[in-house]
Write an enzyme that holds these catalytic residues in place. Sequence first.
Site, PDB file in Angstrom:
ATOM      1  N   LYS A 170       0.426  -6.493   1.917  1.00 38.29           N
ATOM      2  CA  LYS A 170      -0.384  -5.215   1.615  1.00 38.29           C
ATOM      3  C   LYS A 170       0.190  -4.362   2.881  1.00 38.29           C
ATOM      4  O   LYS A 170       0.263  -3.074   2.643  1.00 38.29           O
ATOM      5  CB  LYS A 170      -1.922  -5.561   1.813  1.00 38.29           C
ATOM      6  N   ASP A 221       0.779  -1.262  -0.005  1.00 41.01           N
ATOM      7  CA  ASP A 221       0.008   0.026   0.126  1.00 41.01           C
ATOM      8  C   ASP A 221       0.745   1.295   0.128  1.00 41.01           C
ATOM      9  O   ASP A 221       0.536   2.260  -0.738  1.00 41.01           O
ATOM     10  CB  ASP A 221      -0.814   0.037   1.139  1.00 41.01           C
ATOM     11  N   GLU A 271     -11.213  -5.255   1.445  1.00 46.01           N
ATOM     12  CA  GLU A 271     -10.686  -6.066   0.378  1.00 46.01           C
ATOM     13  C   GLU A 271     -11.410  -7.258  -0.065  1.00 46.01           C
ATOM     14  O   GLU A 271     -11.309  -7.718  -1.262  1.00 46.01           O
ATOM     15  CB  GLU A 271      -9.114  -6.427   1.011  1.00 46.01           C
ATOM     16  N   HIS A 316      -5.072  -9.491   3.274  1.00 43.67           N
ATOM     17  CA  HIS A 316      -4.358  -9.654   4.281  1.00 43.67           C
ATOM     18  C   HIS A 316      -4.572 -10.070   5.602  1.00 43.67           C
ATOM     19  O   HIS A 316      -4.143 -10.716   6.341  1.00 43.67           O
ATOM     20  CB  HIS A 316      -3.377  -8.137   4.285  1.00 43.67           C
ATOM     21  N   ARG A 317      -5.838  -9.247   5.992  1.00 48.30           N
ATOM     22  CA  ARG A 317      -6.399  -9.566   7.279  1.00 48.30           C
ATOM     23  C   ARG A 317      -6.953 -11.021   7.486  1.00 48.30           C
ATOM     24  O   ARG A 317      -6.896 -11.488   8.626  1.00 48.30           O
ATOM     25  CB  ARG A 317      -7.296  -8.426   7.889  1.00 48.30           C
ATOM     26  N   ASP A 339     -11.151  -3.024  11.617  1.00 46.57           N
ATOM     27  CA  ASP A 339     -10.384  -3.898  11.175  1.00 46.57           C
ATOM     28  C   ASP A 339      -9.832  -4.921  12.349  1.00 46.57           C
ATOM     29  O   ASP A 339      -9.593  -6.236  11.891  1.00 46.57           O
ATOM     30  CB  ASP A 339      -8.890  -3.114  10.605  1.00 46.57           C
ATOM     31  N   ASN A 380      -4.711  -2.214  -4.324  1.00 44.15           N
ATOM     32  CA  ASN A 380      -5.946  -2.370  -3.696  1.00 44.15           C
ATOM     33  C   ASN A 380      -5.808  -1.506  -2.419  1.00 44.15           C
ATOM     34  O   ASN A 380      -6.319  -1.950  -1.384  1.00 44.15           O
ATOM     35  CB  ASN A 380      -6.210  -3.880  -3.219  1.00 44.15           C
TER      36      ASN A 380
END
Length: 688
Positions: free
Chosen positions: A431, A52, A355, A403-404, A327, A95
């Site tokens: 990311k 990012d 995402e 990613h999460r 998040d 993204n």
Amino acid sequence: MYTTAFLDIPPLRRAAGTVRLPGSKSISNRVLLLAALSAGRTEVHDLLDSDDTRVMLQALQQLGCGVQRLGPTTVAVQGLGGQLAQRHAQLFLGNAGTAMRPLTAALAVLTAQHGGVFELSGVPRMHERPIGDLVDALRRLGADVTYLGQPGYPPLRVQGPATLHLQAPIQVRGDVSSQFLTALLLALPLAAQHRPITVEVVGELISKPYVDITLKLLQRFGVAVQRDGWQRFTIPAGSAYRTPGTVHVEGDASAASYFIAAGALAASDAALTIEGVGLASIQGDIAFAEAARAMGARIEGEANRLHVRRGAWPLRALDLDCNAIPDAAMTLAVMALYADGPCTLRNIGSWRVKETDRIAAMATELRKFGAVVEEGPDWLRVHPLGADGTGWRAASVHTYDDHRMAMCASLAAFNPARRPVRIQDPRCVAKTFPDYFETLWQVVQADPADIPVICIDGPSACGKGTLAAAVAQRLGYHVLDSGALYRLLGLAAQRAGVPTDDAALADAAVAERLAALAAQLPARFADGRIWLGDEDVTDEVRSEAAGAAASRVSALPAVRTALLQAQRRWRRLPGLVADGRDMGTVVFPDAPLKVYLTAGVAERARRRHEQLRARGEHASIDDLLAELEARDARDRTRSVAALKPAEDALLLDNTHQTIEQSVQTVLDWWQQRRPFAPEREGLAAGSS
């Protein structure tokens, strides 16, 4: 960073130690844009190095900003001072919502004032993430923004000049993404030279802590926005960005959530310390610490550090409005598997437009572990699995290029049933946290018996070293070249003046000196190279002389005993491919896969001849054939570690195989021994 098709995480048992967080993504990209819009030079320290931030830096350079790398996490940005150095550019933003939304707004204002044409695009998923509310607000402002694809979504074209209408309040919806408001707040000071500008939020503003980050950073760069609750924001007339000169980025509070969870699950002997963020952080996701405390975690905080220990067990169930921590709330969903009752996460509708659709994705993947999961438009309820291990299943987790999802799923490896977890496409963590898994290994432990080992043995020049390295690379495992250890010992002996000829090795004193050298051998394998201490000795240890010396010293029982414990210490997370004699019989007798690799002696001599020629060395192929036959006979008949397959080894004759065919054979055998559904496509795909 792992670039393998998947990564298998063995059962994790304990957590302790210290982890240093990467810089906050939310702060990093905001600071980079503010530095670019200011006049003068800004040094940004502790910047997140991730996909990012890289796309943001690349975009700023395309716009004419000077960007100088001063270190791995330090950059200097020469700002534009509210001007446009370039009037045309095509910006690819991956993204990264924290790049797409603010850059769209900033360029809309700048092109309206100075002219220009800019196109902003990203990966396919970015083109599915809504931006219509921001575009509507910019169009009401008078900016010229055009959809280049589906209305309401990127890609976009922003162009000017245009007349901005600043008299009336600018309205923007706040119930889809707080990034729309943030984008306007970052862009509008560029147009507030002569009059104040007001932004009004329509509907409930979600993720208020992220807007608070924006307001605090704006103030750091000289713009004090007046806030009337969370519905009305006024940018004063005469506002102008001024660089503070130096900015330090906090550690990522969202990333801290994974390690807070790890401590809550498994730091029962000593604390897990998290550096880079404290309880007074400006990031809203630090409120995750309070949610973890509510579930039973013991957390102590300092100015820039957290200490986490396991408290209540099982964790206590909770019912929580997660609007302020969207998040980090994903981490709570996995922690819920370890709770004493169902956990409900509410007000998380923003998950649907991240995402991936995170509500649907999380529900789907948690069910793979055996959990009952309910979902609604903006809520998720997770029923726990047994704290005694009942109900847990091994699972291969699809990560949706999110990613999460990958980082959260890793926490399921602490399950009490000791089931492994497979993370598909682990590279997606790039990311925001490229080294997440390597960082995780530093502070978690597994029982040695749970760390998988693949053993590969076979006669000299059969290609076992090449095969072992290729298999390890495909799986993301460590590699142990035990033959290289004996070669390194021979080299170390030569440098220490210890003889290794047959006559000398019959002397007990010489054997004792070699054993002492072996016990302290500073061996290291990295990136296909072999190191003795700080010296790269790859070429030296691959010589014929080194190979002959290794064959002689490896026959000494005292040497093999000295190296035994050293070899076993190579059994490290996430797994090991061990190449060499007695790996499967003595060093790792519990290895779940043992391969005995062989090839016809004539073929081995030919391969060895080609290797020597490639290195510029000359040898007779007949001499090599005779030497290999003699060595085979010696290795088969010696009293210590004779050359023979382990009883449970699988035989692989690669006389007529390519290395890729041999690798695929071993990977197929390995897949048959793993508790996951067959994924031939992933195995065949290899690393990306």
